[in-house]
Motif scaffolding. Structure first.
Motif, PDB file in Angstrom:
ATOM      1  N   LEU A 109      31.854  34.759  35.814  1.00 42.89           N
ATOM      2  CA  LEU A 109      32.927  34.241  34.960  1.00 42.89           C
ATOM      3  C   LEU A 109      33.591  33.016  35.587  1.00 42.89           C
ATOM      4  N   VAL A 373      35.614  35.315  26.082  1.00 41.14           N
ATOM      5  CA  VAL A 373      35.383  35.218  27.528  1.00 41.14           C
ATOM      6  C   VAL A 373      36.475  34.375  28.175  1.00 41.14           C
ATOM      7  N   ALA A 397      32.782  41.797  29.967  1.00 36.18           N
ATOM      8  CA  ALA A 397      33.012  40.349  29.967  1.00 36.18           C
ATOM      9  C   ALA A 397      31.757  39.604  30.384  1.00 36.18           C
ATOM     10  N   ALA A 401      29.452  37.267  27.883  1.00 37.88           N
ATOM     11  CA  ALA A 401      29.115  35.893  28.259  1.00 37.88           C
ATOM     12  C   ALA A 401      27.609  35.698  28.202  1.00 37.88           C
TER      13      ALA A 401
END
Length: 441
Positions: A109, A373, A397, A401
């Protein structure tokens, strides 16, 4: 019969040169002249926008690109947002948000946040300046072609405006938890996003490639063609710059891209990315996308759970945005790509224009699914007030993504010209002379 060499037509004292291309959606061979300001050229067979011209396009793009870079630099050192609760304050900057995700054990992330909202947009703007500034002086260099190639390849991955919408959604989600302070960096990034959008909208791909040829005095050989697709006439177009070549040529004479009459293994790659994305979509919805810890109590939230919560609290517009971006768009995109890939393999010959339009919409809207996201990334960085309240990303998450990236790669791997390859000559149209001229308006 097309003329050899560069075709120059004088129209009211203005020299108008033309560019031979094959439509990237249906492969129809057409010749597009340099457009007058405000005009657009559409493919006469599938309606795809071939080229458009904005008044003083390069001058505007240069000014807005320089302004966007300035605002991006100003958005980095100052606080982006601040979260205040019971005398405690948590400030976050754009760079700090990525670092916080990295420290909390979510390097993917952190990488996506840095690459999609800072690195790629900055490169796109710098590339515009390096290409356009010489063009304003009627100059072009050999490296300009390679830079333009990289520029257009990275276009879909510059997601500054998507991130900005994610920030606004984040503000609505936590508005009732504590006081929020919008920092100088937020306003700078807002102006950066607007200038970036205007820069990208001013520069037309075909007109830029043609301007580079004119400035560098490169005369491209005109190919003789008749009505129909390029492939059936022994021609092929470059997938990057659109220049037409003979089918036996391997490297584009203009941008040095590898030449293929169709994208290699298009259907196989589309299926591979699509099926993998569909598999990722299962854990993305089953597991929490974030955890809210309030006074020691952990409240996990899934994507659909977050939509329901927003709806129950009366945030109907934000709930609809999240539902459309994170649920409706990914599902619709996967279903459309499944149908397109299957219809090609099954040899369907009906509704080719509708299927081409479906593909264009799928390619256009897919990146907006990244909103959720970015929402998680912003909330995780901002809401960290010790044991009082904190937010942590969930394993969904990363999975979500992956869904967004894989479906984007699936759309980019799909070659819409395959839709038209199933047609025979009689179904492509009858008025050859009319159809070889793009509709301009």
């Amino acid at each position: 019969m097309p003329l050899k060499g560069i075709s120059n037509i004088t129209r009211q004292g203005v020299v108008i040169s033309s560019e031979q291309i094959a439509c990237e959606c249906c492969d129809l061979t057409v010749e597009v002249s340099t457009l007058i300001s405000g005009c657009k050229a559409h493919c006469p067979r599938c309606g795809h926008l071939l080229s458009s011209q904005t008044r003083n396009a390069f001058e505007k793009a240069t000014a807005f690109a320089a302004s966007a870079l300035l605002f991006l630099i100003l958005s980095l050192p100052y606080p982006f947002l601040a979260f205040q609760s019971q005398g405690r304050e948590q400030q976050v900057s754009l760079l700090q948000s990525g670092y916080d995700l990295l420290v909390m054990g979510f390097p993917l992330l952190a990488l996506l946040l840095f690459v999609f909202i800072l690195l790629i947009p900055a490169f796109v703007l710098i590339a515009h300046l390096f290409i356009l500034l010489p063009l304003l002086r009627d100059k072009a260099y050999s490296w300009s072609y390679g830079l333009a190639r990289m520029l257009f390849t990275l276009h879909p991955w510059a997601m500054a405006e998507v991130f900005l919408i994610g920030v606004l959604v984040s503000l609505v989600k936590i508005a009732g938890m504590a006081d929020l302070v919008i920092g100088m960096s937020f306003w700078a990034y807002l102006l950066f996003s607007l200038c970036l959008i205007i820069t990208l909208s001013c520069v037309d791909r075909l007109q830029l490639w043609h301007a580079l040829d004119i400035a560098s005095l490169n005369q491209r050989k005109k190919r003789e063609y008749q009505y129909g697709g390029a492939k059936e006439q022994g021609l092929q177009s470059c997938s990057c710059c659109g220049l037409i070549h003979e089918v036996n040529e391997k490297v584009c004479l203009r941008c040095s891209s590898s030449l293929h009459s169709r994208l290699p293994y298009s259907i196989q790659r589309t299926w591979a990315f699509l099926i993998t994305g569909a598999l990722f979509y299962i854990p993305a919805n089953l597991y929490p996308i974030m955890h809210t810890r309030l006074l020691g109590a952990d409240e996990p939230s899934t994507i659909l759970g977050g939509v329901v919560t927003l709806w129950q609290h009366g945030s109907y517009p934000i709930a609809m945005v999240i539902f459309v971006a994170s649920v409706l768009i990914p599902v619709a995109k996967m279903l459309v790509l499944f149908w397109l890939a299957y219809s090609i393999q099954a040899g369907h010959q009906k509704r080719v224009n509708e299927r081409t339009w479906m593909y264009r919409m799928t390619e256009l809207i897919g990146r907006w699914s990244m909103i959720d996201v970015f929402v998680v990334a912003v909330l995780v960085s901002l809401v960290q007030v010790g044991e009082l309240v904190s937010i942590a990303p969930g394993i969904a998450a990363n999975a979500f993504a992956g869904v967004v990236i894989l479906t984007m790669l699936s759309a980019l791997s799909f070659d819409p010209r395959l839709i038209w390859d199933n047609l025979n000559g009689t179904e492509m149209g009858t008025d050859a002379a009319r159809l070889n001229e793009p509709s301009v308006g």
